[in-house]
Design an enzyme around this catalytic site. Structure first.
Site, PDB file in Angstrom:
ATOM      1  N   ASP A  92       0.818  -1.224   0.000  1.00 47.71           N
ATOM      2  CA  ASP A  92       0.000   0.000   0.000  1.00 47.71           C
ATOM      3  C   ASP A  92       0.851   1.273   0.000  1.00 47.71           C
ATOM      4  O   ASP A  92       0.321   2.362  -0.203  1.00 47.71           O
ATOM      5  CB  ASP A  92      -0.922  -0.014   1.226  1.00 47.71           C
ATOM      6  CG  ASP A  92      -1.879   1.169   1.282  1.00 47.71           C
ATOM      7  OD1 ASP A  92      -2.549   1.427   0.259  1.00 47.71           O
ATOM      8  OD2 ASP A  92      -1.957   1.833   2.323  1.00 47.71           O
TER       9      ASP A  92
ATOM     10  N   SER B 145      -6.292   5.683   0.323  1.00 44.30           N
ATOM     11  CA  SER B 145      -6.697   4.392  -0.229  1.00 44.30           C
ATOM     12  C   SER B 145      -8.183   4.169   0.047  1.00 44.30           C
ATOM     13  O   SER B 145      -8.654   4.414   1.159  1.00 44.30           O
ATOM     14  CB  SER B 145      -5.886   3.261   0.401  1.00 44.30           C
ATOM     15  OG  SER B 145      -4.502   3.464   0.214  1.00 44.30           O
TER      16      SER B 145
ATOM     17  N   GLN C   8      -5.899  -1.441  -6.631  1.00 44.81           N
ATOM     18  CA  GLN C   8      -6.371  -0.508  -5.612  1.00 44.81           C
ATOM     19  C   GLN C   8      -7.017   0.700  -6.274  1.00 44.81           C
ATOM     20  O   GLN C   8      -6.518   1.190  -7.289  1.00 44.81           O
ATOM     21  CB  GLN C   8      -5.199  -0.034  -4.743  1.00 44.81           C
ATOM     22  CG  GLN C   8      -5.592   0.909  -3.615  1.00 44.81           C
ATOM     23  CD  GLN C   8      -4.385   1.348  -2.791  1.00 44.81           C
ATOM     24  OE1 GLN C   8      -3.720   2.310  -3.125  1.00 44.81           O
ATOM     25  NE2 GLN C   8      -4.109   0.623  -1.708  1.00 44.81           N
TER      26      GLN C   8
END
Length: 282
Positions: free
Chosen positions: A195, A217, A267
């Site tokens: 991430d 995110s 993502q």
């Protein structure tokens, strides 16, 4: 802080775990790092499956900003236990509210057809400057908790451009010190690090307005394909096929140095302009 400590959980009750604070010594994070929550969520799910089951995918949603100074409680729901597959659902809770929800699927060792995309061309990590080093791009007290990772960005002009791709980025990374021979730790460590840079692939063509964006995110999905070690160099080949409506879609393929694709990531992130900012083309 050691990755083993970052991902460690205390079992509170059956199917209930509690994780530690991400960075109690640093106040730079106003909200919890998404990889920390995703990694600990995966650890909690792994704790409830038999050892012959290995995680092959996870899908998570970041529902609320987390409090970087608060502990997180993880509630694991045992959705299914089958002969070949089992499924877990995890809710990460702070201050009585769910901040992250994740489903993870596990599979026993099986055989079938095999193929993969070729590893893309990229400069070797030894040819690149460490991203987290004195004078580096992450040379900031706020990123001290990533100091145990060697992260090396491929310069924008050195990324091998694929015709038709809108936005690309490449990153090499590895844990600096040797990690135990625990495949679960390596998988959870990869979930943690996956991430950190991915949303950056949506920003490389918009550097002039990046400081005017609200970035976070929104969701995170991973697929684990082949064994790997997080303390050996991994190439994170990233791209962003689309950005619109204040959101950007990003994707990444992760290869080891031998050219094997070990994982894939997708993502969607928030890339919205701040309310007080007027874009140059408007």
């Amino acid at each position: 802080m050691a990755i083993e400590k970052i991902l460690d959980l205390e079992q509170v009750e059956v199917n209930i775990y509690r994780g530690g604070v991400f960075s109690p010594e640093s106040g730079f994070l106003q909200r919890t790092f998404g990889g920390h929550i995703a990694g600990q969520s995966l650890v909690s799910a792994v704790r409830t499956v038999e050892p012959q089951f290995q995680v092959h995918s996870l899908h998570g949603y970041f529902l609320r900003p987390g409090d970087a100074r608060a502990q997180t409680v993880y509630l694991v729901e045992r959705i299914r236990d089958g002969g070949s597959f089992c499924t877990r659902r995890v809710s990460a809770i702070q201050h009585g509210k769910t901040i992250f929800s994740m489903s993870a699927s596990f599979q026993t060792d099986q055989s079938g057809i095999e193929h993969q995309d070729q590893m893309p061309a990229a400069p070797a990590p030894d040819e690149l400057r460490s991203f987290i080093s004195k004078g580096g791009a992450f040379d900031d007290a706020g990123f001290a908790q990533f100091a145990e990772w060697d992260v090396r960005m491929v310069a924008r002009d050195d990324v091998h451009r694929v015709p038709g791709k809108a936005s690309q980025q490449q990153v090499w990374f590895r844990h600096r010190d040797p990690l135990p021979d625990d495949h679960v730790l390596h998988i959870c460590a990869l979930a943690y690090m996956s991430d950190l840079t991915l949303l950056g692939s949506a920003q490389v063509n918009h550097l002039d307005v990046r400081k005017h964006m609200n970035i976070a995110s929104l969701d995170h999905a991973m697929w684990f394909m082949r064994p790997f070690r997080a303390d050996e160099w991994l190439l994170y080949d990233q791209s962003s096929p689309s950005a619109c409506g204040g959101r950007a879609l990003t994707q990444g393929k992760i290869f080891n140095q031998y050219g094997e694709m070990v994982a894939a990531v997708m993502q969607e992130g928030l890339t919205r302009y701040n309310r007080d900012f007027t874009p140059p083309d408007q």
